[in-house]
Design a protein around this motif. Sequence first.
Motif, PDB file in Angstrom:
ATOM      1  N   ASP A 164     -26.574  69.126  12.837  1.00  0.00           N
ATOM      2  CA  ASP A 164     -27.904  69.724  12.734  1.00  0.00           C
ATOM      3  C   ASP A 164     -27.862  70.986  11.871  1.00  0.00           C
ATOM      4  O   ASP A 164     -26.844  71.298  11.254  1.00  0.00           O
ATOM      5  CB  ASP A 164     -28.479  70.011  14.129  1.00  0.00           C
ATOM      6  CG  ASP A 164     -27.657  71.020  14.926  1.00  0.00           C
ATOM      7  OD1 ASP A 164     -26.815  71.728  14.325  1.00  0.00           O
ATOM      8  OD2 ASP A 164     -27.860  71.112  16.153  1.00  0.00           O
ATOM      9  N   THR A 165     -28.958  71.723  11.841  1.00  0.00           N
ATOM     10  CA  THR A 165     -29.060  72.880  10.966  1.00  0.00           C
ATOM     11  C   THR A 165     -28.134  74.015  11.372  1.00  0.00           C
ATOM     12  O   THR A 165     -27.863  74.915  10.578  1.00  0.00           O
ATOM     13  CB  THR A 165     -30.510  73.398  10.941  1.00  0.00           C
ATOM     14  OG1 THR A 165     -30.976  73.582  12.292  1.00  0.00           O
ATOM     15  CG2 THR A 165     -31.425  72.393  10.228  1.00  0.00           C
ATOM     16  N   SER A 166     -27.630  73.985  12.609  1.00  0.00           N
ATOM     17  CA  SER A 166     -26.681  75.011  13.061  1.00  0.00           C
ATOM     18  C   SER A 166     -25.231  74.578  12.875  1.00  0.00           C
ATOM     19  O   SER A 166     -24.310  75.317  13.221  1.00  0.00           O
ATOM     20  CB  SER A 166     -26.938  75.355  14.529  1.00  0.00           C
ATOM     21  OG  SER A 166     -26.594  74.264  15.376  1.00  0.00           O
ATOM     22  N   GLY A 167     -25.008  73.360  12.351  1.00  0.00           N
ATOM     23  CA  GLY A 167     -23.659  72.840  12.167  1.00  0.00           C
ATOM     24  C   GLY A 167     -23.105  72.115  13.376  1.00  0.00           C
ATOM     25  O   GLY A 167     -21.957  71.686  13.361  1.00  0.00           O
ATOM     26  N   GLN A 168     -23.909  71.932  14.426  1.00  0.00           N
ATOM     27  CA  GLN A 168     -23.460  71.243  15.636  1.00  0.00           C
ATOM     28  C   GLN A 168     -23.547  69.733  15.435  1.00  0.00           C
ATOM     29  O   GLN A 168     -24.578  69.215  15.000  1.00  0.00           O
ATOM     30  CB  GLN A 168     -24.343  71.646  16.822  1.00  0.00           C
ATOM     31  CG  GLN A 168     -24.052  70.878  18.101  1.00  0.00           C
ATOM     32  CD  GLN A 168     -24.943  71.306  19.245  1.00  0.00           C
ATOM     33  OE1 GLN A 168     -24.487  71.886  20.230  1.00  0.00           O
ATOM     34  NE2 GLN A 168     -26.232  71.030  19.133  1.00  0.00           N
ATOM     35  N   PRO A 169     -22.473  68.990  15.746  1.00  0.00           N
ATOM     36  CA  PRO A 169     -22.547  67.534  15.639  1.00  0.00           C
ATOM     37  C   PRO A 169     -23.630  66.963  16.545  1.00  0.00           C
ATOM     38  O   PRO A 169     -23.767  67.367  17.704  1.00  0.00           O
ATOM     39  CB  PRO A 169     -21.154  67.078  16.084  1.00  0.00           C
ATOM     40  CG  PRO A 169     -20.268  68.258  15.855  1.00  0.00           C
ATOM     41  CD  PRO A 169     -21.130  69.454  16.146  1.00  0.00           C
ATOM     42  N   VAL A 170     -24.385  66.041  16.007  1.00  0.00           N
ATOM     43  CA  VAL A 170     -25.470  65.397  16.740  1.00  0.00           C
ATOM     44  C   VAL A 170     -25.103  63.972  17.109  1.00  0.00           C
ATOM     45  O   VAL A 170     -25.322  63.528  18.235  1.00  0.00           O
ATOM     46  CB  VAL A 170     -26.764  65.404  15.902  1.00  0.00           C
ATOM     47  CG1 VAL A 170     -27.853  64.559  16.568  1.00  0.00           C
ATOM     48  CG2 VAL A 170     -27.244  66.823  15.678  1.00  0.00           C
TER      49      VAL A 170
END
Length: 289
Positions: A220-226
């Motif tokens: 996502d936009t924060s770099g967290q894997p979705v």
Amino acid sequence: MNADGTIENPAAPGAVLKRERVRDHILELIESHRPGDAIPSERTLCARFGVSRPTLRAAVDELVASGLLVREHGRGMFVAPEKITQELVAREQALTVPQAAGAWSSRLLEFTTIQAGARVGRKLRLSPAAKIVYVARLRLVDGAPMAIEHLHIRADLVPGLSAQELESGDLYAHLREHHDVHVREAVQAIEPTVVTRAEADLLDVPELSPALLFERLTSDTSGQPVEYVHSVYRGDRYRIVSRLTLGPAAATAAAAEPSAGHHPGIPPGDFAHRDTVASSTRGDVQQAP
């Protein structure tokens, strides 16, 4: 085929998930060993994973065809040599991926919440015991089967995710509008493979037909894997075209507008709205001659 000798229905409830779990177990073994290392025999793996020999052998056959395992007659199975990887674009370059043609739809094969397990947990930066939503769906173009997708989505990001969201409309649009999840970047690998018997039945092609294997990790936009996804696309109906820019070029109006359709290996959604994608491939549906 089941342990009692009956033929396993590839679309039966739990059948796809069983094969997915066996595949993940063997991949976990491969990733924990070095190239050339031996892995346990099929009989040992059947006992360890609690599955029948045909189910185990189908998973091993798939990984041999994908170049991850090597069988040596009279010696056993070994981890294959590492593959040579080359990126088609500079790491810093951002681009939007054009979409493939045709009217795309989905049919659910599996939809359940399970524990991530060690391998998927590492990819999604989760504990092996953390919950994920596992989805297997058949992707169709103009009503004809084109691909089988296995999606692993962080359950904490999508409470209340429904079957309707997975069968109709844009998945990433549903994530954005109903779950406030905005995907931004995807790292995707594409390799040649062949289809297993179960995959052949679903895709309406002969067993061992050529196919393309997509593996993708979306953040996502924060770099967290979705989500982590791997998909098998028909080799007779799907092709990849790479467009390489060798020098500066003026932007065109056509390139600035998102097109309707389907990304190669990627459901339509946020990527169509100029989000960054770490890929340089273009997918086109290729009609069989």
